[in-house]
Design a protein around this motif. Structure first.
Motif, PDB file in Angstrom:
ATOM      1  N   LEU A 111       0.836  -1.199   0.000  1.00  0.00           N
ATOM      2  CA  LEU A 111       0.000   0.000   0.000  1.00  0.00           C
ATOM      3  C   LEU A 111       0.870   1.249   0.000  1.00  0.00           C
ATOM      4  CD1 LEU A 111      -2.872   1.133   0.094  1.00  0.00           C
ATOM      5  CD2 LEU A 111      -2.743   1.054   2.597  1.00  0.00           C
ATOM      6  N   ARG A 112       2.000   1.194   0.730  1.00  0.00           N
ATOM      7  CA  ARG A 112       2.935   2.318   0.750  1.00  0.00           C
ATOM      8  C   ARG A 112       3.573   2.504  -0.613  1.00  0.00           C
ATOM      9  NH1 ARG A 112       8.479   2.287   4.231  1.00  0.00           N
ATOM     10  NH2 ARG A 112       9.242   4.367   3.709  1.00  0.00           N
ATOM     11  N   GLN A 113       3.905   1.409  -1.278  1.00  0.00           N
ATOM     12  CA  GLN A 113       4.458   1.510  -2.625  1.00  0.00           C
ATOM     13  C   GLN A 113       3.476   2.214  -3.560  1.00  0.00           C
ATOM     14  OE1 GLN A 113       5.622  -2.753  -3.207  1.00  0.00           O
ATOM     15  NE2 GLN A 113       7.487  -1.851  -4.028  1.00  0.00           N
ATOM     16  N   ARG A 114       2.236   1.811  -3.512  1.00  0.00           N
ATOM     17  CA  ARG A 114       1.229   2.422  -4.383  1.00  0.00           C
ATOM     18  C   ARG A 114       1.079   3.910  -4.062  1.00  0.00           C
ATOM     19  NH1 ARG A 114      -1.732  -2.227  -2.498  1.00  0.00           N
ATOM     20  NH2 ARG A 114      -1.502  -3.970  -3.948  1.00  0.00           N
ATOM     21  N   GLY A 115       1.133   4.247  -2.770  1.00  0.00           N
ATOM     22  CA  GLY A 115       0.995   5.649  -2.379  1.00  0.00           C
ATOM     23  C   GLY A 115       2.113   6.515  -2.920  1.00  0.00           C
ATOM     24  N   VAL A 116       3.344   6.001  -2.873  1.00  0.00           N
ATOM     25  CA  VAL A 116       4.474   6.755  -3.411  1.00  0.00           C
ATOM     26  C   VAL A 116       4.335   6.917  -4.924  1.00  0.00           C
ATOM     27  CG1 VAL A 116       6.972   6.770  -3.720  1.00  0.00           C
ATOM     28  CG2 VAL A 116       5.991   6.028  -1.549  1.00  0.00           C
ATOM     29  N   ALA A 117       3.905   5.852  -5.584  1.00  0.00           N
ATOM     30  CA  ALA A 117       3.735   5.913  -7.040  1.00  0.00           C
ATOM     31  C   ALA A 117       2.689   6.962  -7.412  1.00  0.00           C
ATOM     32  CB  ALA A 117       3.330   4.542  -7.572  1.00  0.00           C
ATOM     33  N   VAL A 118       1.615   7.032  -6.646  1.00  0.00           N
ATOM     34  CA  VAL A 118       0.578   8.036  -6.909  1.00  0.00           C
ATOM     35  C   VAL A 118       1.125   9.441  -6.654  1.00  0.00           C
ATOM     36  CG1 VAL A 118      -1.642   8.924  -6.128  1.00  0.00           C
ATOM     37  CG2 VAL A 118      -1.346   6.475  -6.487  1.00  0.00           C
ATOM     38  N   SER A 119       1.991   9.594  -5.626  1.00  0.00           N
ATOM     39  CA  SER A 119       2.606  10.891  -5.354  1.00  0.00           C
ATOM     40  C   SER A 119       3.466  11.346  -6.524  1.00  0.00           C
ATOM     41  CB  SER A 119       3.456  10.808  -4.084  1.00  0.00           C
ATOM     42  OG  SER A 119       4.160  12.010  -3.853  1.00  0.00           O
ATOM     43  N   VAL A 120       4.198  10.414  -7.134  1.00  0.00           N
ATOM     44  CA  VAL A 120       4.988  10.744  -8.321  1.00  0.00           C
ATOM     45  C   VAL A 120       4.075  11.247  -9.436  1.00  0.00           C
ATOM     46  CG1 VAL A 120       6.484   9.801 -10.125  1.00  0.00           C
ATOM     47  CG2 VAL A 120       6.810   9.090  -7.738  1.00  0.00           C
ATOM     48  N   ALA A 121       2.982  10.543  -9.666  1.00  0.00           N
ATOM     49  CA  ALA A 121       2.045  10.934 -10.722  1.00  0.00           C
ATOM     50  C   ALA A 121       1.468  12.314 -10.453  1.00  0.00           C
ATOM     51  CB  ALA A 121       0.938   9.895 -10.842  1.00  0.00           C
ATOM     52  N   ARG A 122       1.143  12.619  -9.212  1.00  0.00           N
ATOM     53  CA  ARG A 122       0.566  13.916  -8.880  1.00  0.00           C
ATOM     54  C   ARG A 122       1.537  15.050  -9.152  1.00  0.00           C
ATOM     55  NH1 ARG A 122      -2.296  12.281  -3.113  1.00  0.00           N
ATOM     56  NH2 ARG A 122      -4.184  11.323  -4.008  1.00  0.00           N
ATOM     57  N   GLN A 123       2.821  14.830  -8.851  1.00  0.00           N
ATOM     58  CA  GLN A 123       3.807  15.876  -9.112  1.00  0.00           C
ATOM     59  C   GLN A 123       3.963  16.117 -10.610  1.00  0.00           C
ATOM     60  OE1 GLN A 123       7.449  15.847  -6.606  1.00  0.00           O
ATOM     61  NE2 GLN A 123       6.535  14.078  -5.594  1.00  0.00           N
ATOM     62  N   VAL A 124       3.950  15.044 -11.384  1.00  0.00           N
ATOM     63  CA  VAL A 124       4.033  15.199 -12.840  1.00  0.00           C
ATOM     64  C   VAL A 124       2.816  15.947 -13.353  1.00  0.00           C
ATOM     65  CG1 VAL A 124       4.052  13.952 -15.033  1.00  0.00           C
ATOM     66  CG2 VAL A 124       5.465  13.143 -13.138  1.00  0.00           C
ATOM     67  N   ALA A 125       1.643  15.558 -12.881  1.00  0.00           N
ATOM     68  CA  ALA A 125       0.404  16.210 -13.324  1.00  0.00           C
ATOM     69  C   ALA A 125       0.373  17.684 -12.937  1.00  0.00           C
ATOM     70  CB  ALA A 125      -0.801  15.487 -12.735  1.00  0.00           C
ATOM     71  N   ALA A 126       1.040  18.024 -11.817  1.00  0.00           N
ATOM     72  CA  ALA A 126       1.069  19.415 -11.363  1.00  0.00           C
ATOM     73  C   ALA A 126       2.034  20.269 -12.177  1.00  0.00           C
ATOM     74  CB  ALA A 126       1.451  19.468  -9.887  1.00  0.00           C
ATOM     75  N   GLY A 127       2.745  19.647 -13.110  1.00  0.00           N
ATOM     76  CA  GLY A 127       3.625  20.400 -13.993  1.00  0.00           C
ATOM     77  C   GLY A 127       5.092  20.353 -13.623  1.00  0.00           C
ATOM     78  N   GLN A 128       5.506  19.474 -12.702  1.00  0.00           N
ATOM     79  CA  GLN A 128       6.906  19.364 -12.303  1.00  0.00           C
ATOM     80  C   GLN A 128       7.719  18.763 -13.448  1.00  0.00           C
ATOM     81  OE1 GLN A 128       9.944  19.970 -11.233  1.00  0.00           O
ATOM     82  NE2 GLN A 128       9.181  19.985  -9.102  1.00  0.00           N
ATOM     83  N   ARG A 129       8.499  19.606 -14.130  1.00  0.00           N
ATOM     84  CA  ARG A 129       9.272  19.152 -15.285  1.00  0.00           C
ATOM     85  C   ARG A 129      10.615  18.560 -14.881  1.00  0.00           C
ATOM     86  NH1 ARG A 129       9.402  23.739 -19.754  1.00  0.00           N
ATOM     87  NH2 ARG A 129      10.405  21.999 -20.854  1.00  0.00           N
ATOM     88  N   GLY A 130      11.009  18.755 -13.609  1.00  0.00           N
ATOM     89  CA  GLY A 130      12.264  18.178 -13.157  1.00  0.00           C
ATOM     90  C   GLY A 130      12.196  16.681 -12.971  1.00  0.00           C
ATOM     91  N   VAL A 131      10.991  16.145 -12.831  1.00  0.00           N
ATOM     92  CA  VAL A 131      10.811  14.696 -12.706  1.00  0.00           C
ATOM     93  C   VAL A 131      10.705  14.112 -14.111  1.00  0.00           C
ATOM     94  CG1 VAL A 131       9.328  12.849 -11.858  1.00  0.00           C
ATOM     95  CG2 VAL A 131       9.676  14.892 -10.476  1.00  0.00           C
ATOM     96  N   VAL A 132      11.732  13.352 -14.520  1.00  0.00           N
ATOM     97  CA  VAL A 132      11.760  12.826 -15.882  1.00  0.00           C
ATOM     98  C   VAL A 132      11.510  11.325 -15.933  1.00  0.00           C
ATOM     99  CG1 VAL A 132      13.266  14.647 -16.759  1.00  0.00           C
ATOM    100  CG2 VAL A 132      14.273  12.578 -15.772  1.00  0.00           C
TER     101      VAL A 132
END
Length: 319
Positions: free
Chosen positions: A246-267
């Motif tokens: 469940l923690r793994q899934r939560g971190v993965a969703v956090s990555v997706a949220r940052q990308v969706a928010a426009g974070q271009r530093g995450v490649v």
């Protein structure tokens, strides 16, 4: 989208799922054909373009890493390649699965077979000599940072003709990893015949037990440290290999949220994934990781869908 992993016998000669590359039977050759060599070159260029920001897709490195059951690893590779087809416009999916052995020849045969899926291949540099033996077949490399600089590993990162992700030690600062990246890139420049060599390494950010897992503040701090060190502000976020799925899934969703928010530093992102979720100490169950806890393929496909949507939202923000 519902995905049901299928147990299928490994057929190294099966026609590839995409890319139009003929699969290579691992028992017939240990060297890449010109067609396979050309494919690997194109895959490396594609990975570099994503890491450099020239391609706005997201790099997704998925797989169990070292695997004892190579039949299950090939089965996973085929199913991952099939699942990744709908997301080729948003994601560049790279397979990280290879034999858990010091036998470099066996590793070459496995990678040649896995290349038949059309997926780019990634390896971890656990044994630099072995990794160099298969470097001509891979498009991406991973190496874990250490409390003390390990010249052997960083020289490997400088010598291989592929982008290398340098991980920070879990629970520790990123400064050791940043110093290692600078060392590897400087060594690549000294070895190069060209005035400006392509950077050898970049940061793969891992969370730790005593700090947030890839929250926006941690990501921003890492990007600032990279920029301060004179490195491109780009990083790959690694989903932690913990038993708490469940923690793994939560971190993965956090990555997706940052990308969706426009974070271009995450490649990109690195995900522990296999046919079935969990971890086992001995290879008893088919398609269950023996190296680290992994998400199952259904969760992985769901995450690919989430990440693809995040990339589209980031694109909308740039318009």
């Amino acid at each position: 989208m519902r995905w049901h992993p299928r147990r299928r016998a490994p057929l190294p000669g099966t026609a590839p799922i995409h890319e139009g590359v003929n699969a290579v039977h691992p028992s017939t050759t240990d060297s890449p054909t010109p067609r396979i060599a050309a494919l690997v070159h194109r895959q490396r260029v594609a990975v570099r373009r994503v890491l450099d920001g020239a391609d706005d897709r997201l790099l997704v490195v998925a797989g169990p890493g070292p695997a004892r059951d190579t039949a299950a690893a090939l089965d996973y590779a085929r199913q991952l390649a099939e699942a990744a087809i709908p997301y080729r416009g948003q994601l560049l999916v790279v397979l990280c699965a290879y034999p858990e052995t010091a036998d470099a020849d066996h590793g070459r045969r496995f990678l040649l077979g896995a290349l038949g899926t059309g997926l780019p291949q990634a390896i971890r540099c656990a044994r630099p000599a072995t990794a160099l033996h298969v470097a001509d077949l891979v498009a991406y490399g991973l190496v874990t940072a250490r409390p003390a600089t390990d010249p052997l590993h960083w020289r490997w990162a400088a010598r291989v003709p592929v982008p290398v992700g340098c991980e920070n030690v879990a629970g520790c600062d990123v400064d050791v990893a940043v110093a290692a990246i600078l060392d590897a890139n400087a060594h690549r420049t000294r070895l190069s015949r060209f005035p400006v060599a392509h950077p050898a390494a970049h940061l793969v950010l891992r969370g730790g037990p005593y700090r947030p897992e890839h929250d926006p503040a941690s990501t921003t701090d890492a990007l600032i440290r990279l920029r301060t060190a004179g490195l491109p502000p780009r990083l790959v976020l690694a989903v932690p290999g913990v038993d708490d799925l469940l923690r793994q899934r939560g971190v993965a969703v956090s990555v997706a949220r940052q990308v969706a928010a426009g974070q271009r530093g995450v490649v990109g992102t690195v995900i522990g994934s296999f046919l079935h979720a969990g971890r086992q100490s001995t290879p008893v169950g088919y398609g269950i990781s023996t190296s680290g806890p992994c998400l199952g393929l259904p969760d992985t496909v769901s995450l690919l869908d989430t990440l693809a949507i995040a990339v589209e939202r980031r694109r909308l923000r740039r318009r």
